[in-house]
Design a protein around this motif. Structure first.
Motif, PDB file in Angstrom:
ATOM      1  N   SER A  25       0.849  -1.186   0.000  1.00 14.36           N
ATOM      2  CA  SER A  25       0.000   0.000   0.000  1.00 14.36           C
ATOM      3  C   SER A  25       0.886   1.237   0.000  1.00 14.36           C
ATOM      4  O   SER A  25       2.020   1.206   0.466  1.00 14.36           O
ATOM      5  N   GLY A  26       0.333   2.317  -0.528  1.00 13.23           N
ATOM      6  CA  GLY A  26       1.089   3.554  -0.608  1.00 13.23           C
ATOM      7  C   GLY A  26       0.549   4.408  -1.727  1.00 13.23           C
ATOM      8  O   GLY A  26      -0.417   4.044  -2.405  1.00 13.23           O
ATOM      9  N   ASP A  27       1.160   5.536  -1.924  1.00 11.45           N
ATOM     10  CA  ASP A  27       0.712   6.460  -2.953  1.00 11.45           C
ATOM     11  C   ASP A  27       1.326   6.123  -4.308  1.00 11.45           C
ATOM     12  O   ASP A  27       2.514   5.836  -4.400  1.00 11.45           O
ATOM     13  N   SER A  28       0.499   6.163  -5.343  1.00 12.64           N
ATOM     14  CA  SER A  28       0.968   6.045  -6.728  1.00 12.64           C
ATOM     15  C   SER A  28       1.824   4.809  -6.945  1.00 12.64           C
ATOM     16  O   SER A  28       2.929   4.889  -7.520  1.00 12.64           O
ATOM     17  N   LEU A  29       1.325   3.651  -6.507  1.00 12.79           N
ATOM     18  CA  LEU A  29       2.071   2.419  -6.693  1.00 12.79           C
ATOM     19  C   LEU A  29       2.100   2.017  -8.157  1.00 12.79           C
ATOM     20  O   LEU A  29       1.095   2.062  -8.846  1.00 12.79           O
ATOM     21  N   SER A  30       3.252   1.614  -8.608  1.00 17.10           N
ATOM     22  CA  SER A  30       3.399   1.080  -9.953  1.00 17.10           C
ATOM     23  C   SER A  30       3.717  -0.406  -9.845  1.00 17.10           C
ATOM     24  O   SER A  30       3.922  -0.930  -8.753  1.00 17.10           O
ATOM     25  N   ILE A  31       3.743  -1.085 -10.980  1.00 11.68           N
ATOM     26  CA  ILE A  31       4.118  -2.492 -10.973  1.00 11.68           C
ATOM     27  C   ILE A  31       5.606  -2.582 -10.643  1.00 11.68           C
ATOM     28  O   ILE A  31       6.427  -1.871 -11.215  1.00 11.68           O
ATOM     29  N   ALA A  32       5.939  -3.447  -9.731  1.00 10.73           N
ATOM     30  CA  ALA A  32       7.336  -3.578  -9.313  1.00 10.73           C
ATOM     31  C   ALA A  32       7.639  -5.040  -9.007  1.00 10.73           C
ATOM     32  O   ALA A  32       6.734  -5.823  -8.728  1.00 10.73           O
ATOM     33  N   SER A  33       8.878  -5.375  -9.056  1.00  9.43           N
ATOM     34  CA  SER A  33       9.293  -6.718  -8.667  1.00  9.43           C
ATOM     35  C   SER A  33       8.994  -6.918  -7.191  1.00  9.43           C
ATOM     36  O   SER A  33       9.173  -6.019  -6.374  1.00  9.43           O
ATOM     37  N   MET A  34       8.511  -8.114  -6.874  1.00  5.22           N
ATOM     38  CA  MET A  34       8.238  -8.468  -5.490  1.00  5.22           C
ATOM     39  C   MET A  34       8.699  -9.895  -5.256  1.00  5.22           C
ATOM     40  O   MET A  34       8.803 -10.695  -6.192  1.00  5.22           O
ATOM     41  N   GLY A  35       8.993 -10.194  -4.026  1.00  7.17           N
ATOM     42  CA  GLY A  35       9.466 -11.536  -3.751  1.00  7.17           C
ATOM     43  C   GLY A  35       9.374 -11.891  -2.288  1.00  7.17           C
ATOM     44  O   GLY A  35       8.925 -11.088  -1.461  1.00  7.17           O
ATOM     45  N   TRP A  36       9.789 -13.101  -1.996  1.00 10.61           N
ATOM     46  CA  TRP A  36       9.802 -13.620  -0.633  1.00 10.61           C
ATOM     47  C   TRP A  36      11.210 -14.078  -0.275  1.00 10.61           C
ATOM     48  O   TRP A  36      11.864 -14.786  -1.044  1.00 10.61           O
ATOM     49  N   TYR A  37      11.651 -13.654   0.887  1.00 12.28           N
ATOM     50  CA  TYR A  37      12.892 -14.133   1.474  1.00 12.28           C
ATOM     51  C   TYR A  37      12.535 -14.951   2.706  1.00 12.28           C
ATOM     52  O   TYR A  37      11.434 -14.843   3.243  1.00 12.28           O
ATOM     53  N   ILE A  51       8.932 -12.520  -8.350  1.00 15.81           N
ATOM     54  CA  ILE A  51       8.243 -12.175  -9.585  1.00 15.81           C
ATOM     55  C   ILE A  51       8.719 -10.794  -9.978  1.00 15.81           C
ATOM     56  O   ILE A  51       8.529  -9.832  -9.229  1.00 15.81           O
ATOM     57  N   THR A  52       9.305 -10.688 -11.147  1.00 19.37           N
ATOM     58  CA  THR A  52       9.781  -9.379 -11.596  1.00 19.37           C
ATOM     59  C   THR A  52       8.607  -8.560 -12.124  1.00 19.37           C
ATOM     60  O   THR A  52       7.501  -9.065 -12.319  1.00 19.37           O
ATOM     61  N   ALA A  53       8.881  -7.298 -12.373  1.00 24.19           N
ATOM     62  CA  ALA A  53       7.832  -6.409 -12.862  1.00 24.19           C
ATOM     63  C   ALA A  53       7.213  -6.909 -14.166  1.00 24.19           C
ATOM     64  O   ALA A  53       6.009  -6.737 -14.404  1.00 24.19           O
ATOM     65  N   ASP A  54       8.009  -7.560 -14.994  1.00 29.16           N
ATOM     66  CA  ASP A  54       7.476  -8.061 -16.280  1.00 29.16           C
ATOM     67  C   ASP A  54       6.910  -9.469 -16.165  1.00 29.16           C
ATOM     68  O   ASP A  54       6.531 -10.063 -17.171  1.00 29.16           O
ATOM     69  N   GLY A  55       6.869  -9.998 -14.946  1.00 28.20           N
ATOM     70  CA  GLY A  55       6.217 -11.284 -14.728  1.00 28.20           C
ATOM     71  C   GLY A  55       7.116 -12.502 -14.719  1.00 28.20           C
ATOM     72  O   GLY A  55       6.639 -13.626 -14.558  1.00 28.20           O
ATOM     73  N   SER A  56       8.391 -12.311 -14.871  1.00 33.92           N
ATOM     74  CA  SER A  56       9.308 -13.445 -14.812  1.00 33.92           C
ATOM     75  C   SER A  56       9.378 -13.981 -13.385  1.00 33.92           C
ATOM     76  O   SER A  56       9.369 -13.209 -12.432  1.00 33.92           O
ATOM     77  N   ILE A  57       9.451 -15.298 -13.269  1.00 35.83           N
ATOM     78  CA  ILE A  57       9.432 -15.947 -11.958  1.00 35.83           C
ATOM     79  C   ILE A  57      10.694 -16.776 -11.770  1.00 35.83           C
ATOM     80  O   ILE A  57      11.155 -17.446 -12.695  1.00 35.83           O
ATOM     81  N   SER A  58      11.217 -16.749 -10.580  1.00 34.64           N
ATOM     82  CA  SER A  58      12.352 -17.596 -10.239  1.00 34.64           C
ATOM     83  C   SER A  58      12.176 -18.123  -8.830  1.00 34.64           C
ATOM     84  O   SER A  58      11.523 -17.491  -8.000  1.00 34.64           O
ATOM     85  N   TYR A  59      12.761 -19.302  -8.579  1.00 30.39           N
ATOM     86  CA  TYR A  59      12.641 -19.965  -7.284  1.00 30.39           C
ATOM     87  C   TYR A  59      14.006 -20.416  -6.783  1.00 30.39           C
ATOM     88  O   TYR A  59      14.914 -20.731  -7.556  1.00 30.39           O
TER      89      TYR A  59
END
Length: 117
Positions: A25-37, A51-59
């Motif tokens: 949550s926050g102001d003016s969020l754009s698509i960004a890479s997100m992940g779990w550590y 998951i990168t901003a363009d949708g690429s996934i790695s494990y």
């Protein structure tokens, strides 16, 4: 400023499943890479899934075939479905969202996952 709210951790027997969620949550969020550590007691933190901003996934190799990461772009959310959990999956799982630079990434508060016999 971006806040990350995690949920879904808990305790489960080996072989069980858990689903983690993280909503940004926050102001003016754009698509960004997100992940779990995750970080297990006495061990270094390691990246579990991204998951990168363009949708690429790695494990992380250790979770391939057992964990599935997904996202809801509209809700700025990322999920981690964890199946066939093993004892070694125990740890604190933290959601991360890419910031303006690597040193300015946004981190959640972490959620405990405990796998027992």
């Amino acid at each position: 400023q971006v806040q990350l709210a995690e949920s879904g951790g808990g305790s489960v027997e080996a072989g069980g499943s858990l689903r983690l969620s993280c909503v940004a949550s926050g102001d003016s969020l754009s698509i960004a890479s997100m992940g779990w550590y995750r970080q297990a007691p006495g061990k270094r933190r390691e990246v579990v899934a991204v998951i990168t901003a363009d949708g690429s996934i790695s494990y992380l190799d250790a979770v391939k075939g057992r964990f599935t990461v997904s996202r809801d772009v509209a809700k700025h959310a990322i999920f981690l479905q964890m199946d066939n959990l093993k004892l070694e999956d125990t740890g604190v799982y933290t959601c991360v969202r890419a910031g303006p630079s690597p040193s300015r990434d946004y981190w959640g508060q972490g959620t405990q996952v405990t796998v027992s016999l």
